[in-house]
Design a protein around this motif. Structure first.
Motif, PDB file in Angstrom:
ATOM      1  N   ILE A  35     -16.706   6.428  13.829  1.00  0.00           N
ATOM      2  CA  ILE A  35     -15.780   6.883  14.871  1.00  0.00           C
ATOM      3  C   ILE A  35     -15.684   5.841  15.980  1.00  0.00           C
ATOM      4  CG2 ILE A  35     -15.411   8.611  16.680  1.00  0.00           C
ATOM      5  CD1 ILE A  35     -16.632  10.681  14.789  1.00  0.00           C
ATOM      6  N   PHE A  36     -16.842   5.314  16.393  1.00  0.00           N
ATOM      7  CA  PHE A  36     -16.837   4.289  17.446  1.00  0.00           C
ATOM      8  C   PHE A  36     -16.081   3.046  16.984  1.00  0.00           C
ATOM      9  CE2 PHE A  36     -18.630   0.509  19.464  1.00  0.00           C
ATOM     10  CZ  PHE A  36     -18.497   0.834  20.803  1.00  0.00           C
ATOM     11  N   VAL A  37     -16.347   2.612  15.761  1.00  0.00           N
ATOM     12  CA  VAL A  37     -15.664   1.431  15.209  1.00  0.00           C
ATOM     13  C   VAL A  37     -14.152   1.659  15.174  1.00  0.00           C
ATOM     14  CG1 VAL A  37     -15.310   0.074  13.111  1.00  0.00           C
ATOM     15  CG2 VAL A  37     -17.627   0.621  13.859  1.00  0.00           C
ATOM     16  N   SER A  38     -13.742   2.860  14.762  1.00  0.00           N
ATOM     17  CA  SER A  38     -12.320   3.168  14.666  1.00  0.00           C
ATOM     18  C   SER A  38     -11.640   3.108  16.022  1.00  0.00           C
ATOM     19  CB  SER A  38     -12.132   4.565  14.052  1.00  0.00           C
ATOM     20  OG  SER A  38     -12.711   4.636  12.773  1.00  0.00           O
ATOM     21  N   ILE A  39     -12.296   3.655  17.052  1.00  0.00           N
ATOM     22  CA  ILE A  39     -11.703   3.689  18.388  1.00  0.00           C
ATOM     23  C   ILE A  39     -11.654   2.296  19.000  1.00  0.00           C
ATOM     24  CG2 ILE A  39     -12.032   4.525  20.750  1.00  0.00           C
ATOM     25  CD1 ILE A  39     -13.066   7.132  19.551  1.00  0.00           C
ATOM     26  N   VAL A  40     -12.740   1.540  18.891  1.00  0.00           N
ATOM     27  CA  VAL A  40     -12.788   0.211  19.493  1.00  0.00           C
ATOM     28  C   VAL A  40     -11.835  -0.751  18.778  1.00  0.00           C
ATOM     29  CG1 VAL A  40     -14.255  -1.775  19.974  1.00  0.00           C
ATOM     30  CG2 VAL A  40     -15.140   0.514  20.322  1.00  0.00           C
ATOM     31  N   ALA A  41     -11.825  -0.721  17.446  1.00  0.00           N
ATOM     32  CA  ALA A  41     -10.933  -1.611  16.700  1.00  0.00           C
ATOM     33  C   ALA A  41      -9.472  -1.269  16.957  1.00  0.00           C
ATOM     34  CB  ALA A  41     -11.232  -1.528  15.204  1.00  0.00           C
ATOM     35  N   GLY A  42      -9.204   0.001  17.285  1.00  0.00           N
ATOM     36  CA  GLY A  42      -7.836   0.417  17.577  1.00  0.00           C
ATOM     37  C   GLY A  42      -7.269  -0.197  18.837  1.00  0.00           C
ATOM     38  N   LYS A  43      -8.123  -0.833  19.663  1.00  0.00           N
ATOM     39  CA  LYS A  43      -7.648  -1.497  20.883  1.00  0.00           C
ATOM     40  C   LYS A  43      -7.023  -2.860  20.584  1.00  0.00           C
ATOM     41  CE  LYS A  43      -8.758   0.230  24.332  1.00  0.00           C
ATOM     42  NZ  LYS A  43      -8.141   1.315  25.132  1.00  0.00           N
ATOM     43  N   LEU A  44      -7.219  -3.343  19.371  1.00  0.00           N
ATOM     44  CA  LEU A  44      -6.692  -4.664  18.988  1.00  0.00           C
ATOM     45  C   LEU A  44      -5.305  -4.539  18.360  1.00  0.00           C
ATOM     46  CD1 LEU A  44      -9.873  -6.188  17.312  1.00  0.00           C
ATOM     47  CD2 LEU A  44      -8.843  -6.956  19.455  1.00  0.00           C
ATOM     48  N   PRO A  45      -4.564  -5.644  18.306  1.00  0.00           N
ATOM     49  CA  PRO A  45      -3.308  -5.633  17.545  1.00  0.00           C
ATOM     50  C   PRO A  45      -3.571  -5.277  16.089  1.00  0.00           C
ATOM     51  CG  PRO A  45      -3.465  -7.601  18.911  1.00  0.00           C
ATOM     52  CD  PRO A  45      -4.789  -6.920  18.991  1.00  0.00           C
ATOM     53  N   ARG A  46      -2.611  -4.637  15.469  1.00  0.00           N
ATOM     54  CA  ARG A  46      -2.768  -4.126  14.105  1.00  0.00           C
ATOM     55  C   ARG A  46      -3.314  -5.171  13.119  1.00  0.00           C
ATOM     56  NH1 ARG A  46      -2.966   0.911  11.598  1.00  0.00           N
ATOM     57  NH2 ARG A  46      -2.521   0.615   9.401  1.00  0.00           N
ATOM     58  N   PRO A  47      -2.797  -6.412  13.113  1.00  0.00           N
ATOM     59  CA  PRO A  47      -3.282  -7.398  12.131  1.00  0.00           C
ATOM     60  C   PRO A  47      -4.764  -7.753  12.286  1.00  0.00           C
ATOM     61  CG  PRO A  47      -1.183  -8.097  13.078  1.00  0.00           C
ATOM     62  CD  PRO A  47      -1.672  -6.956  13.903  1.00  0.00           C
ATOM     63  N   GLN A  48      -5.328  -7.566  13.490  1.00  0.00           N
ATOM     64  CA  GLN A  48      -6.711  -7.955  13.742  1.00  0.00           C
ATOM     65  C   GLN A  48      -7.707  -6.805  13.546  1.00  0.00           C
ATOM     66  OE1 GLN A  48      -6.756  -9.571  17.715  1.00  0.00           O
ATOM     67  NE2 GLN A  48      -6.081 -11.591  17.028  1.00  0.00           N
ATOM     68  N   GLN A  49      -7.211  -5.585  13.405  1.00  0.00           N
ATOM     69  CA  GLN A  49      -8.108  -4.432  13.340  1.00  0.00           C
ATOM     70  C   GLN A  49      -9.008  -4.472  12.101  1.00  0.00           C
ATOM     71  OE1 GLN A  49      -5.978  -0.730  13.853  1.00  0.00           O
ATOM     72  NE2 GLN A  49      -4.951  -1.439  15.711  1.00  0.00           N
ATOM     73  N   ARG A  50      -8.409  -4.747  10.949  1.00  0.00           N
ATOM     74  CA  ARG A  50      -9.211  -4.791   9.716  1.00  0.00           C
ATOM     75  C   ARG A  50     -10.263  -5.892   9.789  1.00  0.00           C
ATOM     76  NH1 ARG A  50      -6.411  -4.986   3.861  1.00  0.00           N
ATOM     77  NH2 ARG A  50      -5.978  -2.835   4.471  1.00  0.00           N
ATOM     78  N   LYS A  51      -9.874  -7.054  10.327  1.00  0.00           N
ATOM     79  CA  LYS A  51     -10.823  -8.170  10.437  1.00  0.00           C
ATOM     80  C   LYS A  51     -11.990  -7.801  11.338  1.00  0.00           C
ATOM     81  CE  LYS A  51     -11.100 -13.100  11.520  1.00  0.00           C
ATOM     82  NZ  LYS A  51     -10.361 -14.305  11.969  1.00  0.00           N
ATOM     83  N   ALA A  52     -11.706  -7.097  12.435  1.00  0.00           N
ATOM     84  CA  ALA A  52     -12.767  -6.686  13.356  1.00  0.00           C
ATOM     85  C   ALA A  52     -13.719  -5.703  12.682  1.00  0.00           C
ATOM     86  CB  ALA A  52     -12.158  -6.047  14.605  1.00  0.00           C
ATOM     87  N   ARG A  53     -13.165  -4.723  11.960  1.00  0.00           N
ATOM     88  CA  ARG A  53     -14.011  -3.740  11.272  1.00  0.00           C
ATOM     89  C   ARG A  53     -14.851  -4.414  10.194  1.00  0.00           C
ATOM     90  NH1 ARG A  53      -9.193  -0.501  11.541  1.00  0.00           N
ATOM     91  NH2 ARG A  53      -8.661  -1.216   9.443  1.00  0.00           N
ATOM     92  N   THR A  54     -14.223  -5.275   9.386  1.00  0.00           N
ATOM     93  CA  THR A  54     -14.934  -5.922   8.287  1.00  0.00           C
ATOM     94  C   THR A  54     -16.028  -6.855   8.806  1.00  0.00           C
ATOM     95  OG1 THR A  54     -12.922  -5.861   6.933  1.00  0.00           O
ATOM     96  CG2 THR A  54     -14.673  -7.349   6.241  1.00  0.00           C
ATOM     97  N   THR A  55     -15.691  -7.681   9.782  1.00  0.00           N
ATOM     98  CA  THR A  55     -16.668  -8.633  10.329  1.00  0.00           C
ATOM     99  C   THR A  55     -17.803  -7.903  11.031  1.00  0.00           C
ATOM    100  OG1 THR A  55     -14.884 -10.237  10.689  1.00  0.00           O
ATOM    101  CG2 THR A  55     -16.966 -10.635  11.822  1.00  0.00           C
ATOM    102  N   GLY A  56     -17.459  -6.919  11.862  1.00  0.00           N
ATOM    103  CA  GLY A  56     -18.479  -6.189  12.608  1.00  0.00           C
ATOM    104  C   GLY A  56     -19.446  -5.440  11.706  1.00  0.00           C
TER     105      GLY A  56
END
Length: 255
Positions: A35-56
């Protein structure tokens, strides 16, 4: 038991059952993390969200495996580290308190933005949020949650390879589901507020746990209450959808 003996026992029926049980438990304990990952990654532009989740989550997985290979050090964190006015704080207490405080401030700030009606792209704090900052936040909060899950794993099984296998499987499942969870939360504002309320309660639990308050009896009630609230919200979403369809049908007949 050395590593070779652990490997020999890894493929027994009992070990596989233990790994499956521990994997399910890790997923349950990791719900708040997703849930935390979903909310925080949602603050980024759409193209960067998956990269943030995967890398993190990948970095968090590597760190969690590293912690499992340092079981002795992890268990040592339960020993008193500092004493303040008679209160004996352990290394685990300091980590949980710091993580709980971080999560508390982060969640309250997000709730405040929602109450003020600020969108995802509004406000200077949102504009300054970078991919690196989001990734570091994901890794940090996963580190905090890791200590509790690892201590739980140690209390269930003694084979470190089973623990590593369960952690890898649970993290793969969480990574695979994080995008759908993120899209669902960001698509429904009321669900997002409910998720923030859940994270707020998790932050309070972490701080209480760090202060040696017995939270094991409280956790089931909180998770059950939030689960019930989520079911009610799903019913409300279905009701609003049906009402909207009927309204559109009535407008079509009127024309």
């Amino acid at each position: 038991m050395n590593l070779s003996e652990n490997f020999q026992q890894l493929f027994s029926v009992a070990s596989l059952i233990s790994m499956l049980t521990l994997t399910v438990l890790e997923i349950v304990l990791g719900i708040d993390n997703v849930i935390f990952v979903s909310i925080v990654a949602g603050k980024l532009p759409r193209p960067q969200q998956r990269k943030a989740r995967t890398t993190g989550l990948t970095l968090a997985l590597l760190f969690r495996i590293g912690l499992l290979l340092c079981i002795t050090w992890i268990l040592g964190l339960k020993e008193p580290l500092v004493t303040v006015f008679g209160f004996q704080a352990t290394g685990r207490d300091l980590i949980l308190f710091g993580g709980g405080l971080f999560l508390l401030v982060k969640t309250i700030g997000e709730i405040h933005n929602k109450m003020e009606g600020k969108g995802e792209d509004e406000g200077p704090s949102v504009k300054k949020l970078s991919l690196t900052a989001v990734t570091l936040q994901i890794v940090f909060i996963d580190i905090v949650f890791s200590f509790d899950s690892i201590l739980t794993a140690v209390s269930i099984v003694s084979n470190v390879l089973i623990m590593i296998g369960a952690v890898i499987l649970s993290m793969i499942i969480m990574l695979a589901s994080s995008e759908k969870v993120s899209d669902f939360i960001n698509r429904h504002p009321t669900v997002k507020m409910l998720a923030l309320a859940f994270l707020l309660m998790v932050a309070i639990i972490l701080i209480m746990d760090a202060c040696h308050v017995d939270v094991h009896a409280i956790k089931p009630y909180i998770y059950s209450a939030m689960g019930f609230a989520f079911i009610v919200e799903l019913m409300n979403m279905r009701m609003r959808k049906n009402v909207a369809k009927k309204g559109q049908g009535a407008e079509g007949e009127g024309q």
